[in-house]
Design a protein around this motif. Structure first.
Motif, short mmCIF file in Angstrom:
data_model
loop_
_atom_site.label_atom_id
_atom_site.label_comp_id
_atom_site.label_asym_id
_atom_site.label_seq_id
_atom_site.Cartn_x
_atom_site.Cartn_y
_atom_site.Cartn_z
N GLU A 167 0.81 -1.18 0.52
CA GLU A 167 0.13 -0.16 -0.34
C GLU A 167 1.18 1.19 -0.02
O GLU A 167 1.79 0.83 0.18
N VAL A 223 1.77 5.47 1.78
CA VAL A 223 1.05 6.01 2.99
C VAL A 223 2.12 7.57 2.63
O VAL A 223 3.25 6.93 2.29
N GLN A 227 -1.50 17.81 -3.04
CA GLN A 227 -2.69 17.18 -3.12
C GLN A 227 -3.39 16.51 -3.92
O GLN A 227 -3.67 15.15 -4.23
N ALA A 260 -4.01 12.54 -4.67
CA ALA A 260 -5.48 12.72 -5.30
C ALA A 260 -5.78 11.40 -6.51
O ALA A 260 -6.08 10.05 -6.19
N GLY A 288 -5.39 8.28 -4.34
CA GLY A 288 -5.73 7.42 -4.33
C GLY A 288 -5.32 7.07 -2.92
O GLY A 288 -6.16 6.80 -2.19
N ILE A 289 -4.54 7.89 -2.07
CA ILE A 289 -3.94 7.16 -0.65
C ILE A 289 -4.77 8.32 -0.04
O ILE A 289 -5.29 9.12 0.45
N GLN A 290 -5.15 7.02 0.56
CA GLN A 290 -5.62 7.33 1.79
C GLN A 290 -5.27 7.57 3.60
O GLN A 290 -5.31 8.32 3.97
N LYS A 291 -4.15 7.01 3.69
CA LYS A 291 -3.60 6.87 4.88
C LYS A 291 -2.26 8.49 4.53
O LYS A 291 -1.17 7.90 4.14
N VAL A 292 -2.63 10.00 5.30
CA VAL A 292 -1.51 11.10 5.09
C VAL A 292 -1.56 11.52 6.41
O VAL A 292 -2.24 11.50 7.52
N VAL A 317 -6.48 17.48 4.74
CA VAL A 317 -6.08 16.30 5.94
C VAL A 317 -5.34 17.59 6.97
O VAL A 317 -4.95 18.72 7.41
#
Length: 490
Positions: free
Chosen positions: A6, A8, A68, A72, A75-79, A106
């Motif tokens: 994944e 991060v 950003q 986007a 599609g990285i969610q863990k920032v 964030v």
């Protein structure tokens, strides 16, 4: 490597730069996928005006819009976004934080000096498993000290010793600058060191290590886990002084230091002052620090698993390659147990034993040597890098010759051990065709006079002339005679 891969991201808003690192992560492995910084110098005026530099604020927010968009797109969610000394100390720091959050989408955490030091120490522990002592992290505005190791319950320390906070020191004579820095550091309760080592974190100090590589001709070219001695620092300080009047030296330093050239002398003086207070003759440079510590803390990474997981992620090991490597560890154990090589290094070499499979056979040894030598595997110290790379090279060719410029990094005994380890792996590959399942059905037995390959009766035809030759070669290296025995199927 355990678990899926994944991405991060960490956004680090420092006094001097704003940086985003996107990591690929699997298990405890973190490998940089994207790394970009902008020298916004947010803290350039904080000491004088109490506010962030307005041009730096504009540049940072502009950079955040770019960050950003990149986040986007993946599609990285863990920032994880943090701000340190400049934003922490500025009267408009909180307003800037809110503006940054609006752009990035964030939360941006403003770290205290103590929290910054703790996270840097966590990063060092991930990059150098078993590290014990004190971590010193020099940023644009501040110096953080924190314990690393088994006992990290003590609070850290923070000092306004960054180049932006001490910009007026440029007007002082060299001796007075060094004395002023030593006076500040003399207040430390964490130093002198009672046990362990001193670890240096931060771009300014990594830059010193790069300068030292240039000045000394150090052949490895890997900054992480390299060492700087007090003599090295003296030579760097002398070169920085000479550069003021010598254009040739100045251009040499600027070529390596680039935008950190102006803070080069200050960084060296601060590290010299910390070493003096620590009562140490050398410091270990860590490329892992705050950003890696943030991820380690958030995702609860296991530092002890980092070496194996990083090899798996870096080489994108297939299940057959992983199974072959794991079977190799058990197969060669009777040989390696007496070599005084750390089991973690044996396991690392075995996991990399298949890394040259797709390379041209005439060049495999040289190619895998370079690949392993400079691999982004943080847990390996310089001498361990050379030993492991040498072992994997011998796995592909008994005629491999260590480049002369690297010979000083490993002893003759270590080279012999690497040759034995590599030859043992080569035997395992020759017998099994790189099949972990087949290799698991054979074993080696070592006695005072013999090295015996034991195979099952129904695998007897696996013992080709090449296998016999490899067995004789390995036995000769450890002073034994080779023999073959067939065992009943278990």
């Amino acid at each position: 490597m355990t678990g899926r891969i994944e991405k991060v991201a960490v956004i680090d808003v420092g006094s001097n730069s704003v940086r985003m690192v996107i990591y690929e992560r699997a298990g405890a492995a973190l490998l940089p996928f994207f790394n970009e910084k902008t020298m916004a110098a947010l803290g350039a005026d904080v000491g004088r005006t109490g506010r962030l530099h307005p041009d730096g604020v504009s540049l940072a927010l502009e950079t955040f819009r770019r960050f950003q968009a990149i986040l986007a797109s993946f599609g990285i969610q863990k920032v994880y976004a943090v701000a340190t000394a400049a934003v922490r100390d500025a009267e408009d720091g909180d307003a800037f934080r809110r503006a940054a959050e609006q752009v990035l989408g964030v939360e941006v955490s403003i770290l205290s000096g103590l929290e910054e030091g703790r996270l840097s120490a966590r990063g060092v522990a991930l990059g150098l498993p078993g590290a014990e002592g004190v971590v010193a992290d020099l940023g644009g505005s501040s110096l953080e000290l924190c314990r690393v190791g088994a006992d990290v319950s003590d609070g850290g320390e923070t000092y306004a010793l960054g180049p932006l906070a001490r910009s007026d020191d440029d007007q002082l004579a060299l001796g007075k600058r060094a004395k002023a820095i030593r006076k500040v550091v003399s207040a430390s309760a964490l130093l002198p060191l009672e046990k362990g080592q001193l670890y240096a974190v931060g771009g300014a100090w990594r830059n010193l290590a790069a300068i030292n590589t240039m000045l000394t001709g150090y052949p490895l070219g890997v900054i992480h886990a390299s060492r700087l001695t007090r003599d090295d620092l003296s030579h760097i300080i002398e070169a920085a002084q000479t550069a003021r009047t010598d254009k040739t030296v100045r251009l040499q330093l600027q070529q390596v230091a680039k935008r950190r050239y102006r803070s080069l002398l200050h960084a060296a003086l601060v590290l010299e002052g910390v070493l003096y207070r620590a009562g140490q003759s050398e410091v270990t440079i860590s490329a892992y620090g705050l950003r890696e510590g943030i991820v380690m803390d958030a995702l609860h990474l296991d530092a002890e698993q980092g070496l194996v997981d990083t090899i798996g992620l870096y080489l994108r090991l297939s299940e057959p390659s992983r199974a072959f490597g794991q079977a190799l560890v058990d197969f060669i154990a009777p040989v390696t147990e007496g070599l005084k090589i750390d089991l973690a290094l044996v396991r690392a070499a075995c996991l990399m034993a298949d890394s040259g499979a797709r390379m041209h056979p005439d060049h495999r040894a040289e190619l895998v040597f370079d690949q392993v030598l400079r691999a982004p595997i943080p847990a390996l110290r310089p001498e361990q890098r050379v030993l492991t790379a040498l072992a994997v090279a011998y796995r592909y060719s008994s005629k491999f010759v260590l480049p002369p410029d690297l010979a000083s990094l490993v002893s003759e005994k270590a080279r012999n051990r690497a040759e034995i380890l590599g030859t043992a792996m080569r035997l395992g590959g020759a017998f099994s065709g790189r099949s972990g399942r087949l290799l698991g059905r054979a074993c080696l037995e070592r006695t005072a006079g013999d090295l015996t390959l034991v195979v099952r009766a129904d695998d007897h035809e696996m013992v080709s002339e090449t296998v016999r030759r490899r067995l004789r070669q390995l036995a000769g290296l450890i002073g034994r005679k080779s023999s073959l025995r067939t065992a009943a199927r278990s």
